[in-house]
Scaffold this active site. Structure first.
Site, PDB file in Angstrom:
ATOM      1  N   LYS A  19     -12.706   1.788  49.169  1.00  0.00           N
ATOM      2  CA  LYS A  19     -12.681   0.875  50.315  1.00  0.00           C
ATOM      3  C   LYS A  19     -11.624   1.265  51.333  1.00  0.00           C
ATOM      4  O   LYS A  19     -10.521   1.654  50.959  1.00  0.00           O
ATOM      5  CB  LYS A  19     -12.458  -0.555  49.834  1.00  0.00           C
ATOM      6  CG  LYS A  19     -13.684  -1.051  49.127  1.00  0.00           C
ATOM      7  CD  LYS A  19     -13.649  -2.524  48.819  1.00  0.00           C
ATOM      8  CE  LYS A  19     -14.972  -2.890  48.158  1.00  0.00           C
ATOM      9  NZ  LYS A  19     -15.107  -4.301  47.883  1.00  0.00           N
ATOM     10  N   TRP A 469     -15.475 -12.125  50.210  1.00  0.00           N
ATOM     11  CA  TRP A 469     -16.736 -11.520  50.623  1.00  0.00           C
ATOM     12  C   TRP A 469     -17.484 -12.358  51.660  1.00  0.00           C
ATOM     13  O   TRP A 469     -18.676 -12.192  51.875  1.00  0.00           O
ATOM     14  CB  TRP A 469     -17.608 -11.213  49.384  1.00  0.00           C
ATOM     15  CG  TRP A 469     -17.007 -10.086  48.557  1.00  0.00           C
ATOM     16  CD1 TRP A 469     -15.975  -9.278  48.915  1.00  0.00           C
ATOM     17  CD2 TRP A 469     -17.398  -9.664  47.244  1.00  0.00           C
ATOM     18  NE1 TRP A 469     -15.704  -8.375  47.908  1.00  0.00           N
ATOM     19  CE2 TRP A 469     -16.550  -8.581  46.878  1.00  0.00           C
ATOM     20  CE3 TRP A 469     -18.376 -10.084  46.336  1.00  0.00           C
ATOM     21  CZ2 TRP A 469     -16.663  -7.925  45.646  1.00  0.00           C
ATOM     22  CZ3 TRP A 469     -18.489  -9.423  45.113  1.00  0.00           C
ATOM     23  CH2 TRP A 469     -17.643  -8.360  44.780  1.00  0.00           C
ATOM     24  N   HIS A 549     -14.354 -12.142  35.026  1.00  0.00           N
ATOM     25  CA  HIS A 549     -14.679 -10.713  35.092  1.00  0.00           C
ATOM     26  C   HIS A 549     -14.084 -10.137  36.368  1.00  0.00           C
ATOM     27  O   HIS A 549     -14.126 -10.763  37.417  1.00  0.00           O
ATOM     28  CB  HIS A 549     -16.194 -10.503  35.078  1.00  0.00           C
ATOM     29  CG  HIS A 549     -16.587  -9.129  35.505  1.00  0.00           C
ATOM     30  ND1 HIS A 549     -16.424  -8.031  34.697  1.00  0.00           N
ATOM     31  CD2 HIS A 549     -17.093  -8.657  36.668  1.00  0.00           C
ATOM     32  CE1 HIS A 549     -16.822  -6.952  35.351  1.00  0.00           C
ATOM     33  NE2 HIS A 549     -17.235  -7.302  36.550  1.00  0.00           N
ATOM     34  N   HIS A 602     -22.422   2.045  36.677  1.00  0.00           N
ATOM     35  CA  HIS A 602     -22.681   2.560  38.025  1.00  0.00           C
ATOM     36  C   HIS A 602     -23.481   3.843  38.008  1.00  0.00           C
ATOM     37  O   HIS A 602     -23.722   4.444  39.050  1.00  0.00           O
ATOM     38  CB  HIS A 602     -21.357   2.753  38.762  1.00  0.00           C
ATOM     39  CG  HIS A 602     -20.564   1.489  38.822  1.00  0.00           C
ATOM     40  ND1 HIS A 602     -19.686   1.128  37.841  1.00  0.00           N
ATOM     41  CD2 HIS A 602     -20.581   0.470  39.712  1.00  0.00           C
ATOM     42  CE1 HIS A 602     -19.166  -0.055  38.125  1.00  0.00           C
ATOM     43  NE2 HIS A 602     -19.697  -0.476  39.256  1.00  0.00           N
TER      44      HIS A 602
HETATM   45  N1  GLN Z   1     -21.870 -11.731  37.134  1.00  0.00           N
HETATM   46  C1  GLN Z   1     -22.042 -10.694  38.126  1.00  0.00           C
HETATM   47  C2  GLN Z   1     -23.135  -9.754  37.668  1.00  0.00           C
HETATM   48  O1  GLN Z   1     -23.280  -9.558  36.487  1.00  0.00           O
HETATM   49  C3  GLN Z   1     -20.760  -9.915  38.337  1.00  0.00           C
HETATM   50  C4  GLN Z   1     -20.932  -8.803  39.333  1.00  0.00           C
HETATM   51  C5  GLN Z   1     -19.661  -8.123  39.784  1.00  0.00           C
HETATM   52  O2  GLN Z   1     -18.662  -8.136  39.131  1.00  0.00           O
HETATM   53  N2  GLN Z   1     -19.687  -7.487  40.918  1.00  0.00           N
HETATM   54  O3  GLN Z   1     -23.829  -9.183  38.496  1.00  0.00           O
HETATM   55 ZN    ZN Z   2     -17.819  -6.135  38.155  1.00  0.00          ZN
END
Ligand code: GLN
Ligand code: ZN
Length: 668
Positions: A19, A469, A549, A602
């Protein structure tokens, strides 16, 4: 280079993308080697200038990334040298580029040096001095404008104002306080470009505020040395508000996209020259926003003001909660779960598109989403995952989904901003006090929970990520907006608990991104960001397990704050770095449970079982094994089903192997 190449026997990985400062725009990270040489390889900038000149004539101003920032935003691809030392071989090429643009007719050339507004080492400061002195020696007759943005110059002010260039640009939206010092230190001929119009947002400029800066600068420097400008590139704002026919006209009258912002630059100049009518019209718009009932909801403000520390604290400390969770959920050691989303296939996306167009009724749409949800639940059960998710098929995007259901948000038709390559995002706009008129996720999470006897994890997006965001309000501090969102999400957490959901994940994917760029300005952020999360998470009983997360981040400098969030379980990205990131957690003695992602979502690559077992072994060396969870490192939304199934099967097998191999205290 940007996408990687896998054909004809070649297998080249894509270059790293990251970024740009604290924006959501990504760039390809320049890679340097010790004996790096530089030369002009591309005609792009010259061709673009030719094209611009055809339309704009001699007013067209080429903009280049400055040489020092170009080196600083890159990275060394081998050990044993410092990329900043390459400045001596880079500068002659910049001088050549400048000369060529000059030959093409450029009168002004802008060099973006955002790194001048970051914390710099003595060596980096010296590189700035050297680079601009060397360029000044090699070119003449062209006006150079050095542009800084996203932060103030602070301790780099002296350095910046003394660079041998024609003009310096400063960001007065992000760092209005820097103006006095810059003015005090300005040498006799330097011109000053005042970034008064917010290039990072969608709101109309408050002309009175901008005029105060302009008048102050003009009084000190004389108006011929003052330039009026947006704060930064308009890349970060949508293009044109005129096309937004569906926005409430009252609110639309408070907004400005890139085209309108350029108009504002022109209007400010006219007002300085005496056009009172333009100023009056602007005052009216700004005042109407200040008092509008659409923005201001007393009940929301009162509730934020009444939030106490107790609201931000779980009833009991983590060890007590952990014991209750063990008794309630009875999970094995190394419990397995996923981060929330499952592949958003074309079928799922088409369902949403058809429903939006009116080709499906609500009942038909919901039935189809229910079917998809049931299918992934059955599949997760067969696979043997311990804590299930519903798959997020009803969600377009993890922020938009909540924004659409909260008061205080609006959505544009075409408010796109570039994210990377040809990809764009369309952030929601937070225009008013945020509240939650009704349940947002309870219908889908409870539906999913009813389909299984296993634990179904509720899935929410956290307040800081929703803030980061979105386009946010500029009429109140970011932390106030975040606290409003926090209370709304807190109510949703409590509603899920009431509906019988025992495990609730609050994603704070973007929490690290909000950290201010300058160390000197960082003190306040973690406090309010962490508190907002805690407010969101603390309305529940002890026996409810709160997960969070986070996506890949430099955790080292914020680890204590992550711990202070006091989530019962945190899942993070670590697989690419081979668990290296876990050292921060280990070093800190991170007390709560943690799921270090054991594979990289990814990429379509399917990791083998043994590979994941070895990562788990590494993790268990660093952290107490009884605190470890097993999961991928992010949501699976962007993946395809075949690789997802294969990878998760291996992951479940890896967890089973870990249970045999690694002894775990306190769990049978
Ligand atoms: N709960 C979201 C997903 O599983 C988390 C996505 C993220 O951390 N960008 O898509
Ligand atoms: Zn993530």
């Amino acid at each position: 280079m940007a996408r990687g190449y896998q054909r004809d026997g070649l297998d080249i990985t894509a270059m790293e993308m990251t970024k740009w400062m604290d924006t959501n725009y990504h760039y390809i990270v320049p890679e340097f080697t010790a004996r790096q040489s530089f030369k002009i390889q591309s005609e792009k900038v010259f061709n673009e200038y030719t094209a611009a000149r055809k339309i704009l004539g001699e007013k067209a101003k080429p903009v280049l990334t400055g040489p020092v920032s170009y080196l600083l935003i890159g990275k060394e691809k081998e050990a044993g040298f410092d990329r900043i030392d390459l400045i001596t071989s880079l500068v002659p090429v910049y001088a050549d580029i400048i000369k060529r643009l000059q030959q093409q007719g450029a009168q002004w050339i802008q060099l973006d040096e955002p790194c001048l507004a970051l914390d710099l080492s003595a060596k980096e400061k010296a590189a700035f001095e050297y680079a601009y002195r060397a360029i000044a020696e090699q070119v003449n007759g062209v006006k150079l404008l050095v542009a800084t943005y996203f932060e103030g110059l602070l301790d780099n002010t002296q350095l910046a104002v003394n660079l041998p260039v024609t003009a310096l640009h400063i960001d007065l939206v992000r760092a209005p306080e820097q103006l006095d010092e810059v003015l005090a230190l300005m040498p006799a001929t330097l011109q000053l470009s005042l970034g008064v119009i917010d290039g990072r947002n969608v709101w109309k400029n408050d002309y009175e505020k901008s005029l105060a800066h302009i008048h102050k600068a003009a009084a000190k420097l004389g108006s011929d040395r003052v330039i009026i400008a947006p704060s930064c590139s308009l890349l970060h704002s949508p293009i044109d508000l005129d096309g937004e026919t569906a926005i409430d006209p009252e609110i639309k009258n408070w907004m400005a996209f890139a085209k309108q912002k350029l108009q504002e630059v022109a209007e400010l100049k006219q007002i300085v020259a005496g056009n009172q009518a333009l100023l009056d019209a602007n005052k009216q718009a700004i005042n109407s926003r200040r008092t509008s009932q659409k923005v201001h909801k007393q009940a929301v403000k009162d509730r934020v003001a009444a939030t106490t520390d107790a609201d931000a604290t779980r009833k009991s400390a983590f060890p007590v909660r952990q014991q209750l969770h063990r008794e309630r959920f009875n999970l094995p050691a190394f419990p397995t779960t996923t981060i929330g989303s499952f592949p958003q296939t074309d079928d799922i996306r088409q369902l949403r598109a058809k429903f939006k167009k009116g080709d499906l009724t609500l009942a038909q749409y919901e039935k189809a989403i229910e079917d998809a949800t049931i299918e992934v639940i059955r599949w997760q059960e067969e696979l043997g995952l311990d804590v299930l998710v519903h798959g997020e098929f009803e969600r377009n995007d993890m922020v938009e989904y909540f924004g659409e259901q909260l008061d205080g948000f609006l959505f544009t038709k075409n408010g796109w901003v570039q994210s990377y390559g040809s990809r764009c995002v369309k952030p929601p706009v937070i225009f008013g006090d945020v509240s939650r008129p009704q349940d947002m996720t309870v219908r889908w999470i409870t539906f999913a929970a009813q389909q299984t006897r296993k634990q179904m994890k509720g899935m929410l997006t956290g307040p800081v990520t929703i803030l980061q965001w979105s386009f946010v309000r500029d009429d109140q501090p970011r932390d106030v907006t975040t606290n409003q969102i926090a209370l709304a999400i807190r109510d949703e957490v409590v509603a899920l608990e009431k509906a019988g959901i025992g495990i609730i994940q609050i994603d704070e994917a973007a929490i690290r991104e909000g950290l201010p760029l300058r160390k000197a300005k960082r003190a306040h952020y973690p406090d309010w960001a962490v508190k907002a999360f805690r407010v969101t998470a603390s309305g529940v009983q002890d026996n409810t397990q709160i997960h969070t997360h986070m996506c890949y981040s430099e955790f080292n400098d914020i680890i204590e704050h992550i711990a202070a969030m006091d989530a019962d379980v945190i899942t993070i990205e670590t697989s690419r770095s081979q668990m290296e990131l876990l050292h921060a957690f280990a070093h800190f003695d991170y007390p709560n449970e943690i799921g270090p992602g054991v594979y990289d979502i990814h990429s379509p690559r399917v990791p083998g079982k043994d590979e994941m077992v070895s990562l788990l072994t590494k993790a268990a060396d660093l952290l107490p094994a009884q605190n470890l969870w097993v999961n991928p490192d992010c949501g699976l939304k962007t993946r395809k089903w075949p690789e997802t199934k294969a990878a998760l099967e291996n992951m479940v097998q890896a967890a089973k192997a870990a249970r045999e191999l690694i002894s775990v205290a306190g769990i049978a």
